[in-house]
Write an enzyme that holds these catalytic residues in place. Structure first.
Site, PDB file in Angstrom:
ATOM      1  N   LYS A 118      -4.742   6.057   3.698  1.00 42.45           N
ATOM      2  CA  LYS A 118      -5.835   6.437   2.798  1.00 42.45           C
ATOM      3  C   LYS A 118      -5.899   5.468   1.602  1.00 42.45           C
ATOM      4  CE  LYS A 118      -5.998  11.068   2.018  1.00 42.45           C
ATOM      5  NZ  LYS A 118      -5.473  12.011   1.055  1.00 42.45           N
ATOM      6  N   LYS A 201       2.703   7.410  -9.663  1.00 40.30           N
ATOM      7  CA  LYS A 201       3.968   6.710  -9.503  1.00 40.30           C
ATOM      8  C   LYS A 201       3.858   5.264 -10.013  1.00 40.30           C
ATOM      9  CE  LYS A 201       6.678   5.297  -5.560  1.00 40.30           C
ATOM     10  NZ  LYS A 201       6.942   5.401  -4.155  1.00 40.30           N
ATOM     11  N   LYS A 204       3.134  -1.443  -8.273  1.00 37.32           N
ATOM     12  CA  LYS A 204       2.540  -2.739  -8.588  1.00 37.32           C
ATOM     13  C   LYS A 204       1.026  -2.704  -8.425  1.00 37.32           C
ATOM     14  CE  LYS A 204       3.446  -5.678  -5.569  1.00 37.32           C
ATOM     15  NZ  LYS A 204       2.314  -5.427  -4.794  1.00 37.32           N
TER      16      LYS A 204
END
Ligand code: TRP
Length: 352
Positions: A118, A201, A204
């Site tokens: 997703k 979370k 990067k």
């Protein structure tokens, strides 16, 4: 039973403080405990290619970055073996035989893979290699006779799926694989450190990371702009701790020792929290304290990394040596698998 530990990271970027608290620090503790027979840390470049197939350069460059971060944090190549996944070709052959033991429906049910599909916007165009990476991850684990896999919460479904594959192999062909256990960090901030923006979370791709190799002024600037409590406007306002990133990071990184050193008017985090909740404690004071705590943690890592960076050949030498060793072990497992399956033709013809 032997205690064989294996874990790994995809080399898609430099490591950040979320990696440090979530996995590197516990790997170092394991390494220093000496309580294991073998400790493997795999740089999962082949797995990283399953969704970065068009960007090999990025994956290649980050093999060095990740290895530098490991060494700078104190992982010791004399105590643990770090290797490059693609340098262990037996893993792909093991994956091939494991593939027969997994259904497409089971792969599609893996919640972490579902979530990643997703996030990456694959929709119906999922690369087969990506959908099947849990099978290859089972090969990574099985190839070394692993009994313990220390990973983050998001990796639990992979270990579950690996266990199913090993059970299926053992019951179909004969006992070859140990059934490993996952070790997941206990506290919430360890299992999943939030990003500086407080939205999710640390990762990067969301641009909300504090990297282990960030320069001091970059660290400070990131800390000064982290998400706190938007309703805590005046110093005298009562503040909220829940969802406040400064407090999440202090929870993960500050010790009573840090208070003694940098904020002696409070004994510990509970006192600081109480004052913040009541009102009268400004964000800047909290952030400057956090800055001191993180600067102290990251300074020696950054300095060691700078020295190691000057000599990348030495780092590659470590990786290549261990990759060779890993390859021999994986080949031996593959040999046992083929024997159990009855497709060990070389052995058969060698005897004739
Ligand atoms: N999937 C893991 C991650 O994204 C990396 C990984 C690959 C791994 N192979 C592994 C972890 C085997 C543990 C064991 O972080």
């Amino acid at each position: 039973m032997k205690k064989i530990i294996l874990t790994g990271d995809r080399p898609t970027g430099k490591l950040h403080i979320g990696h440090f608290i979530g996995s590197i620090s516990s790997r170092i503790a394991l390494q220093n405990s000496g309580d294991y027979d073998k400790l493997f840390i795999m740089i999962a470049d082949a797995q990283a290619l399953t969704d970065n197939y068009g960007n090999v350069q990025k994956v290649r460059d980050n093999i060095l970055n990740v290895a530098l971060d490991y060494l700078a944090c104190g992982l010791d190549p004399n105590k643990c073996c770090f290797f490059i996944q693609s340098m262990v070709p037996a893993l792909t052959e093991i994956t091939f035989y494991f593939s027969n033991l997994v259904t497409l429906a089971r792969l599609k049910r893996n919640p972490t893979v579902k979530e990643e599909i997703k996030l990456r916007g694959f929709e119906e165009s999922i690369p087969v290699g990506f959908l099947t990476y849990p099978i290859s991850q089972a090969a990574d684990i099985g190839a070394f006779g692993t009994t313990i896999v220390p990973v983050g919460e998001d990796q639990r479904p992979m270990i579950e799926q690996a266990r199913e594959i090993f059970r299926s192999f053992n019951s179909t062909y004969g006992e070859v694989f140990a059934i490993p256990e996952a070790i997941i960090p206990k506290t919430k901030s360890q299992a999943r450190l939030v990003g500086t923006d407080g939205k999710g979370k640390m990762s990067k791709s969301l641009g909300n990371c504090i990297y282990l190799s960030d320069e001091p002024e970059v660290i400070k600037q990131k800390i000064m702009s982290i998400y706190t409590d938007p309703n805590h406007i005046k110093v005298s306002d009562p503040g909220k701790i829940e969802g406040n990133v400064a407090f999440e990071y202090l929870e993960a990184f500050a010790t009573d020792e840090s208070f003694k050193k940098y904020l002696p008017e409070y004994k510990n985090l509970d006192e600081l929290k109480a004052h913040y909740r009541k009102g009268g404690l400004g964000d800047v004071k909290v952030k400057l304290f956090l800055n001191n705590v993180l600067q102290e943690l990251l300074q020696p890592i950054r300095e060691k990394r700078k020295i190691l960076e000057k000599n990348p050949e030495k780092v590659y030498e470590i990786l290549f040596k261990c990759s060779k060793e890993a390859n021999l072990i994986a080949e031996e497992t593959l040999r046992k698998m083929k024997q159990a399956m009855g497709i060990n033709y070389q052995d058969y013809f060698a005897k004739k």
